[in-house]
Write an enzyme that holds these catalytic residues in place. Structure first.
Site, PDB file in Angstrom:
ATOM      1  N   CYS A 161      -3.698  24.958  15.244  1.00 17.11           N
ATOM      2  CA  CYS A 161      -2.922  26.196  15.351  1.00 17.11           C
ATOM      3  C   CYS A 161      -1.967  26.243  14.164  1.00 17.11           C
ATOM      4  O   CYS A 161      -1.406  25.224  13.760  1.00 17.11           O
ATOM      5  CB  CYS A 161      -2.149  26.249  16.666  1.00 17.11           C
ATOM      6  SG  CYS A 161      -1.421  27.865  16.938  1.00 17.11           S
ATOM      7  N   HIS A 225      -0.376  33.602  20.580  1.00 16.81           N
ATOM      8  CA  HIS A 225      -1.011  33.948  19.312  1.00 16.81           C
ATOM      9  C   HIS A 225      -0.883  35.447  19.028  1.00 16.81           C
ATOM     10  O   HIS A 225      -0.885  36.261  19.936  1.00 16.81           O
ATOM     11  CB  HIS A 225      -2.481  33.517  19.334  1.00 16.81           C
ATOM     12  CG  HIS A 225      -2.612  32.036  19.549  1.00 16.81           C
ATOM     13  ND1 HIS A 225      -3.751  31.429  19.954  1.00 16.81           N
ATOM     14  CD2 HIS A 225      -1.698  31.055  19.406  1.00 16.81           C
ATOM     15  CE1 HIS A 225      -3.546  30.125  20.064  1.00 16.81           C
ATOM     16  NE2 HIS A 225      -2.304  29.876  19.737  1.00 16.81           N
ATOM     17  N   ALA A 227      -1.258  38.712  15.685  1.00 18.13           N
ATOM     18  CA  ALA A 227      -1.401  39.165  14.297  1.00 18.13           C
ATOM     19  C   ALA A 227      -0.297  40.195  14.099  1.00 18.13           C
ATOM     20  O   ALA A 227       0.003  40.967  15.013  1.00 18.13           O
ATOM     21  CB  ALA A 227      -2.754  39.808  14.093  1.00 18.13           C
ATOM     22  N   GLU A 228       0.312  40.175  12.939  1.00 23.86           N
ATOM     23  CA  GLU A 228       1.427  41.099  12.735  1.00 23.86           C
ATOM     24  C   GLU A 228       1.388  41.674  11.327  1.00 23.86           C
ATOM     25  O   GLU A 228       1.277  40.920  10.361  1.00 23.86           O
ATOM     26  CB  GLU A 228       2.749  40.357  12.956  1.00 23.86           C
ATOM     27  CG  GLU A 228       3.932  41.258  13.135  1.00 23.86           C
ATOM     28  CD  GLU A 228       5.072  40.478  13.819  1.00 23.86           C
ATOM     29  OE1 GLU A 228       5.102  40.396  15.050  1.00 23.86           O
ATOM     30  OE2 GLU A 228       5.900  39.923  13.077  1.00 23.86           O
ATOM     31  N   HIS A 350       0.408  24.043  12.095  1.00 26.96           N
ATOM     32  CA  HIS A 350       1.609  23.440  12.693  1.00 26.96           C
ATOM     33  C   HIS A 350       1.336  22.559  13.923  1.00 26.96           C
ATOM     34  O   HIS A 350       2.275  22.066  14.529  1.00 26.96           O
ATOM     35  CB  HIS A 350       2.720  24.476  12.947  1.00 26.96           C
ATOM     36  CG  HIS A 350       2.332  25.652  13.753  1.00 26.96           C
ATOM     37  ND1 HIS A 350       2.599  26.941  13.372  1.00 26.96           N
ATOM     38  CD2 HIS A 350       1.703  25.729  14.924  1.00 26.96           C
ATOM     39  CE1 HIS A 350       2.144  27.762  14.293  1.00 26.96           C
ATOM     40  NE2 HIS A 350       1.597  27.052  15.248  1.00 26.96           N
ATOM     41  N   HIS A 410       8.547  25.710  12.854  1.00 25.45           N
ATOM     42  CA  HIS A 410       7.366  26.579  12.765  1.00 25.45           C
ATOM     43  C   HIS A 410       7.639  27.986  13.286  1.00 25.45           C
ATOM     44  O   HIS A 410       6.737  28.802  13.410  1.00 25.45           O
ATOM     45  CB  HIS A 410       6.190  25.956  13.501  1.00 25.45           C
ATOM     46  CG  HIS A 410       6.196  26.173  14.986  1.00 25.45           C
ATOM     47  ND1 HIS A 410       7.299  25.984  15.764  1.00 25.45           N
ATOM     48  CD2 HIS A 410       5.203  26.575  15.833  1.00 25.45           C
ATOM     49  CE1 HIS A 410       7.005  26.256  17.030  1.00 25.45           C
ATOM     50  NE2 HIS A 410       5.743  26.607  17.098  1.00 25.45           N
ATOM     51  N   GLY A 411       8.877  28.254  13.631  1.00 24.30           N
ATOM     52  CA  GLY A 411       9.219  29.585  14.127  1.00 24.30           C
ATOM     53  C   GLY A 411      10.612  29.517  14.721  1.00 24.30           C
ATOM     54  O   GLY A 411      11.370  28.553  14.474  1.00 24.30           O
TER      55      GLY A 411
HETATM   56  N1  LIG Z   1       6.776  37.589  14.189  1.00 25.74           N
HETATM   57  C1  LIG Z   1       6.414  37.162  15.421  1.00 25.74           C
HETATM   58  N2  LIG Z   1       6.717  35.897  15.784  1.00 25.74           N
HETATM   59  C2  LIG Z   1       6.346  35.489  16.987  1.00 25.74           C
HETATM   60  C3  LIG Z   1       5.663  36.299  17.905  1.00 25.74           C
HETATM   61  N3  LIG Z   1       5.419  35.577  19.034  1.00 25.74           N
HETATM   62  C4  LIG Z   1       5.920  34.347  18.810  1.00 25.74           C
HETATM   63  N4  LIG Z   1       6.474  34.279  17.582  1.00 25.74           N
HETATM   64  C5  LIG Z   1       7.096  33.144  16.901  1.00 25.74           C
HETATM   65  O1  LIG Z   1       6.077  32.231  16.522  1.00 25.74           O
HETATM   66  C6  LIG Z   1       6.329  30.975  17.072  1.00 25.74           C
HETATM   67  C7  LIG Z   1       5.056  30.668  17.773  1.00 25.74           C
HETATM   68  O2  LIG Z   1       4.708  29.457  17.608  1.00 25.74           O
HETATM   69  P1  LIG Z   1       3.788  28.756  18.735  1.00 25.74           P
HETATM   70  O3  LIG Z   1       2.586  28.316  18.012  1.00 25.74           O
HETATM   71  O4  LIG Z   1       4.644  27.668  19.278  1.00 25.74           O
HETATM   72  O5  LIG Z   1       3.535  29.809  19.723  1.00 25.74           O
HETATM   73  C8  LIG Z   1       7.392  31.116  18.125  1.00 25.74           C
HETATM   74  O6  LIG Z   1       8.265  30.034  18.168  1.00 25.74           O
HETATM   75  C9  LIG Z   1       8.087  32.392  17.732  1.00 25.74           C
HETATM   76  O7  LIG Z   1       9.210  32.120  16.975  1.00 25.74           O
HETATM   77  C10 LIG Z   1       5.358  37.626  17.507  1.00 25.74           C
HETATM   78  O8  LIG Z   1       4.748  38.409  18.255  1.00 25.74           O
HETATM   79  N5  LIG Z   1       5.753  38.010  16.266  1.00 25.74           N
HETATM   80 MN   LIG Z   2      -1.196  28.013  19.287  1.00 26.03          MN
END
Ligand SMILES: Nc1nc2c(ncn2[C@@H]2O[C@H](COP(=O)(O)O)[C@@H](O)[C@H]2O)c(=O)[nH]1
Ligand SMILES: [Mn+2]
Length: 498
Positions: A161, A225, A227-228, A350, A410-411
């Site tokens: 992922c 998951h 797409a944006e 990640h 990772h986010g």
């Molecule tokens: N721009 C967006 N970011 C999003 C969305 N949904 C989740 N997130 C971010 O991504 C990570 C996802 O990482 P994961 O592999 O642990 O799911 C999450 O922490 C959010 O910060 C979205 O719809 N748009």
């Molecule tokens: Mn995933």
């Protein structure tokens, strides 16, 4: 003369064992493999036993002498070693090698406890919680764990992922003034791809293709998951942004497609958290499966990007060998006027494990860095998505990577668990498909609309600032979401949440 006791354990059911008495002479330690297997077959009534492991997973072959300090062996029918790590791997991290990076970001106590537990596993040397750290079902998410060997369960079932960022085109920019119209163009993405699946996979060094591939390749998947389509909102580092040609709309794709679940299942048949020691022959077998899942996930993200481009630009006649990351081919195709522009800026995985040098005190060690929701900081720029209702960042890693185990967040990371969000004041679903940033969300799954609303996530700006404060990265571009695609058809909910 006193004899020596050797405990023989059945590898696939470790409650079954017996003691083999060996004469205390050097000769009694020689050519033991055959004798152990013979006795094992009798005692365990298991004719198919074929291998003998020493503690840590090293095979005891025909001619091998039993090491002086060996008191136990594990007999197997050929399945991977499932016993404890070598005694030398036994201590976990030194306290100074357990770090949580996050003074502005909210960090859940449960995640800290999970990280501490992982840091104490045998063989683990460094454990870094990123500012997006949050609790997982067994292990924390948003962390980098460096150890002597590999723990497949720390990487989890969603191997590969990751997130990729592609250039879109200025004609999409025009559409951004009308996100609803742009959203309406994204159709058919939940259906299996009708193109040549095996040909696509072959570009990623994947020789076989299966029913799973046909049903899943080229689809976004579900759970977290997405797409944006997004647009640059602020350019923070003009020279890096220019070198990446970021001046138009872009497309973020996050996901894999559940392929890693079967790999993890195989690894955890006998033990829920097995350890593969560095000298185990099974290490390369696991890595081969792991690398395959990583390549598959990259191939999938590229194909989804291609399908989205086809939706937006209404082109369904791309050559079958059109691969987004082959810059040369792409340039030729663009020059010949065949293609609208959409090529890849970066793809980072990640959920994975890779080998890195890390300094432990004065010593430098080659360790396996498990990233569970953490991006590599040694592969160029790193996307850091916020949420469908927040900005997403593109970051430039800085520093030597020692403090952060060559990894970044990772986010934004989850602030609230999925279930908790269902207990909040009910909001009408229709208000969740347009965000406060006026972006559109395509999501016909009512649960996902609730569970992934922007408030479910931490503040991504705090996450970035926490990392900047530690000089791990700096911002390059801030993107604003325009359209977030989750799932178009009601009832299509795939079982691959991570
Ligand atoms: N721009 C967006 N970011 C999003 C969305 N949904 C989740 N997130 C971010 O991504 C990570 C996802 O990482 P994961 O592999 O642990 O799911 C999450 O922490 C959010 O910060 C979205 O719809 N748009
Ligand atoms: Mn995933």
């Amino acid at each position: 003369m006193p004899s020596r006791a050797l405990t023989v354990t059945l590898n696939y059911d470790q409650s079954r064992k017996f003691v083999l008495l060996l004469a205390a002479t050097p000769d009694a330690r020689k050519n033991l493999n055959e004798r152990i297997l013979r006795e094992g077959k009798n005692k365990f009534r298991a004719k198919a036993l074929t291998s003998v492991f020493l503690q840590g997973g090293l095979l005891l072959d025909d001619q091998d002498e039993l090491p002086e300090d060996a008191t136990q062996v594990w007999v197997s029918k050929g399945e991977p070693y499932a016993g404890p790590p070598k005694p030398t791997d036994n201590e976990g991290c030194r306290p100074e090698d357990v770090r949580i990076i996050g003074s502005k970001s909210f960090i859940d106590d449960k995640a800290v406890k999970q990280l501490t537990k992982v840091a104490n596993l045998p063989g683990v040397r460094v454990a870094v919680g990123m500012p997006d750290l949050h609790p997982g079902s067994r292990f924390p998410i948003g962390c980098a764990i460096a150890s002597e060997g590999i723990y497949p369960a720390l990487i989890g079932s969603d191997i590969g992922c990751g997130i990729a960022l592609y250039r879109l085109s200025s004609s999409a920019s025009r559409a951004k003034s009308n996100p609803k119209r742009l959203a309406s163009l994204l159709r058919g993405l939940d259906d299996p791809w009708s193109g040549p699946v095996s040909e696509w996979l072959a570009h990623y060094d994947i020789a076989q293709s299966s029913e799973f591939d046909k049903a899943n390749l080229g689809t976004v998947g579900s759970g977290n998951h997405f797409a944006e389509i997004c647009a640059p909102d602020k350019i923070l580092d003009a020279s890096v942004a220019a070198s990446l040609n970021i001046d138009e709309d872009a497309l973020y794709l996050l996901g894999s497609r559940g392929l890693g679940a079967s790999i993890l299942e195989r690894e955890t048949i006998h033990d829920s958290n097995p350890y593969i020691p560095p000298d185990s022959p099974h290490l390369s077998e696991y890595l081969a499966d792991h690398d395959y899942a990583v390549r598959w996930a990259v191939a999938n993200r590229d194909l989804v990007a291609r399908r989205i481009k086809e939706c937006i630009f209404a082109t369904s006649d791309l050559p079958n060998n059109y691969i987004l990351d082959e810059e040369e081919t792409l340039q030729q195709q663009q020059q010949s006027g065949m293609l609208p522009s959409l090529n890849k800026i970066i793809d980072v995985t990640h959920n994975s494990v890779t080998q890195h040098s890390l300094e432990l005190g004065t010593e430098s060690r080659e360790l396996w860095v498990h990233r569970k929701g953490a991006a590599p900081a040694d592969k160029g720029v790193v996307p850091c998505p916020g949420s469908r209702g927040d900005m997403s960042w593109l970051l430039q890693p800085t520093g030597d990577g020692q403090f952060n185990a060559h990894s970044l967040a990772h986010g934004a990371g989850r602030r609230h668990g999925r279930q908790a969000l269902h207990t909040w004041t009910k909001i009408h679903k229709s208000t969740l498909t347009t965000t406060s940033l006026d972006s559109e969300v395509v999501c016909m799954d009512p649960d996902l609309l609730i569970e992934e609303r922007p408030e479910a996530y931490k503040d991504v700006q705090c996450v970035v600032e926490d990392m900047e404060d530690k000089e791990m990265c700096r911002g390059v571009v801030v993107f604003r979401p325009v359209v977030t695609y989750k799932v178009r058809e009601a009832g299509v909910r795939r079982n691959d949440k991570s």
